[in-house]
Write a protein that holds these residues in place. Structure first.
Motif, mmCIF file in Angstrom:
data_model
loop_
_atom_site.group_PDB
_atom_site.id
_atom_site.type_symbol
_atom_site.label_atom_id
_atom_site.label_comp_id
_atom_site.label_asym_id
_atom_site.label_seq_id
_atom_site.Cartn_x
_atom_site.Cartn_y
_atom_site.Cartn_z
ATOM 1 N N TYR A 56 -0.366 3.632 6.680
ATOM 2 C CA TYR A 56 -1.519 3.572 7.591
ATOM 3 C C TYR A 56 -2.703 2.836 6.976
ATOM 4 N N ALA A 57 -2.601 2.513 5.678
ATOM 5 C CA ALA A 57 -3.697 1.795 5.017
ATOM 6 C C ALA A 57 -3.614 0.303 5.383
ATOM 7 N N PHE A 58 -4.714 -0.407 5.193
ATOM 8 C CA PHE A 58 -4.787 -1.854 5.451
ATOM 9 C C PHE A 58 -3.652 -2.574 4.718
ATOM 10 N N GLN A 59 -2.858 -3.316 5.448
ATOM 11 C CA GLN A 59 -1.660 -3.940 4.878
ATOM 12 C C GLN A 59 -1.869 -5.406 4.495
ATOM 13 N N GLY A 60 -3.086 -5.910 4.690
ATOM 14 C CA GLY A 60 -3.343 -7.309 4.353
ATOM 15 C C GLY A 60 -3.449 -8.157 5.605
ATOM 16 N N LYS A 61 -4.104 -9.309 5.478
ATOM 17 C CA LYS A 61 -4.315 -10.184 6.638
ATOM 18 C C LYS A 61 -3.098 -11.078 6.923
ATOM 19 N N ARG B 138 0.829 -1.207 0.000
ATOM 20 C CA ARG B 138 0.000 0.000 0.000
ATOM 21 C C ARG B 138 0.861 1.254 0.000
ATOM 22 N N THR B 139 0.418 2.260 -0.687
ATOM 23 C CA THR B 139 1.182 3.507 -0.758
ATOM 24 C C THR B 139 1.318 4.121 0.634
ATOM 25 N N SER B 140 0.234 4.065 1.418
ATOM 26 C CA SER B 140 0.292 4.635 2.760
ATOM 27 C C SER B 140 0.571 3.548 3.801
ATOM 28 N N THR C 9 4.184 -5.086 -9.100
ATOM 29 C CA THR C 9 4.806 -3.974 -9.811
ATOM 30 C C THR C 9 5.970 -3.355 -9.053
ATOM 31 N N ARG C 10 5.746 -3.133 -7.761
ATOM 32 C CA ARG C 10 6.761 -2.432 -6.968
ATOM 33 C C ARG C 10 7.992 -3.292 -6.723
ATOM 34 N N ASN C 11 7.916 -4.542 -7.004
ATOM 35 C CA ASN C 11 9.059 -5.442 -6.780
ATOM 36 C C ASN C 11 9.652 -6.015 -8.069
#
Ligand code: PEP
Ligand code: MN
Length: 338
Positions: A137-142, A133-135, A186-188
């Motif tokens: 503070y956003a949900f990072q996954g379970k 996630r870009t932020s 994408t980011r990796n």
């Protein structure tokens, strides 16, 4: 590799270049024209790089003449590679639509998703347990709990699971949990250590295109995986960054035929992250299949407006069903099936 020398090059400068080529175990050929002297390095030129020569006195510029990717290139393997994912072929005549939510949220959401994915006629399921996630503070996954929910839901419908690996330290957990396809996001795309690690196993890997990656950089990233021994690589075009801001990314449809020509490996498209809006997904999906994609990675949520992540771009179950019907007709027109 060829090295083009300056107009006023001296014999001594030519000798320095020749010595450097020979030091790396290659032979050299000198061509003295009326305007320029050009030196050709003969042998495995992957041992050489333009940086080795460009800074030497008397050198104007140098360049590779063969491609830097080998295992993934169509030159090395003319026939299309068909990847077997628990008996499901990807890269052959049959087009595969991989559908599911952006992220794993709850067991109920995953159970409902798996049912809808299966009912729509899709043979594989997606879902992220670890979310980039870009932020912060956003949900990072379970996390690992999410992998378990995903596994339980998908097993009921015999759907192989596709999920993103962000951290190399989670690789063993992914393998223990029986992840069928590892997604590199994408980011990796240029996280070379991560690429090397997934290169050591034989689990199929979906390699998404970096946001601003050229086709050549993308192919080189795939070569990192292939060089380790894992040749089960699937390219996924998911839109690139441009000056346009009217949609999330620009779907590079041109990359589909270009990749299909450059590599024998399957090419799929993610229309969801390309457009960023659910209403764009059918049109982008049709374009991708018509242009020769071997499959799609599509976001679908049982209740899109309640999705914890990427709610705007998720299809609802009925929209996924409708899309499958239209894509089947395009596939048939192309002599493929779905
Ligand atoms: C995804 O597919 O969940 C995702 C995060 O996509 P991308 O890496 O293309 O942004
Ligand atoms: Mn998403």
């Amino acid at each position: 590799m060829i090295i083009i020398m300056n107009r006023d090059v001296t014999e001594q400068q030519i000798e320095t270049v020749l010595a450097k080529i020979r030091d790396h175990g290659l032979d050299a050929n000198i061509s003295r024209g009326t305007e320029r002297t050009v030196i050709g390095a003969i042998g495995d030129e992957r041992k050489l790089a333009p940086e080795m020569f460009d800074s030497l006195p008397g050198v104007e510029y140098s360049m590779h003449i063969v491609k830097q990717y080998k295992i993934v290139s169509r030159e090395s393997h003319p026939a299309d590679t068909v990847i077997d994912i628990r008996g499901i072929p990807l890269g052959g005549k049959q087009i595969q639509i991989i559908a599911g939510p952006c992220s794993v949220e709850t067991q109920e959401q995953m159970d409902a998703s798996a049912q809808f994915v299966s009912e729509a006629g899709c043979r594989l399921m997606r879902g992220g347990a670890f979310k980039p996630r870009t932020s912060p503070y956003a949900f990072q996954g379970k996390g690992v709990e999410g992998l378990d929910m995903f596994g339980r839901a998908a097993r009921k419908y015999d759907l192989p699971i596709v999920t993103e690996l962000m951290d190399v330290r989670m690789l063993d957990t992914f393998l223990e949990r029986g992840v069928d396809v590892i997604q590199i996001g994408t980011r990796n795309m240029q996280n070379f250590d991560l690429l090397k690690e997934v290169g050591k196993i034989d689990t199929p890997v979906i390699l998404k295109r970096g946001m601003s990656a050229t086709v050549s950089e993308w192919l080189m990233s795939a070569e990192y995986i292939a060089a380790g021994g894992n040749h089960n690589i699937i390219f996924c075009e998911r839109g690139i960054r441009t000056f346009e801001t009217a949609y999330r990314n620009v779907l590079d449809v041109t990359a589909i035929p270009v990749l299909k020509r450059e590599t024998h490996l399957p090419v799929i498209v993610d229309p969801s992250h390309a457009g960023g809006k659910a209403w764009m997904v059918p049109a982008l999906s049709r374009a991708a299949i018509a242009a020769g994609a071997d499959g799609l990675l599509v976001e679908m949520h049982p209740k899109p407006c309640e999705a914890w992540c990427d709610a705007d771009q998720a299809l609802n179950p009925q929209e996924l069903k409708n899309l499958m019907g239209v894509l089947r007709q395009i596939a048939l027109a192309l002599g493929r099936d779905l």
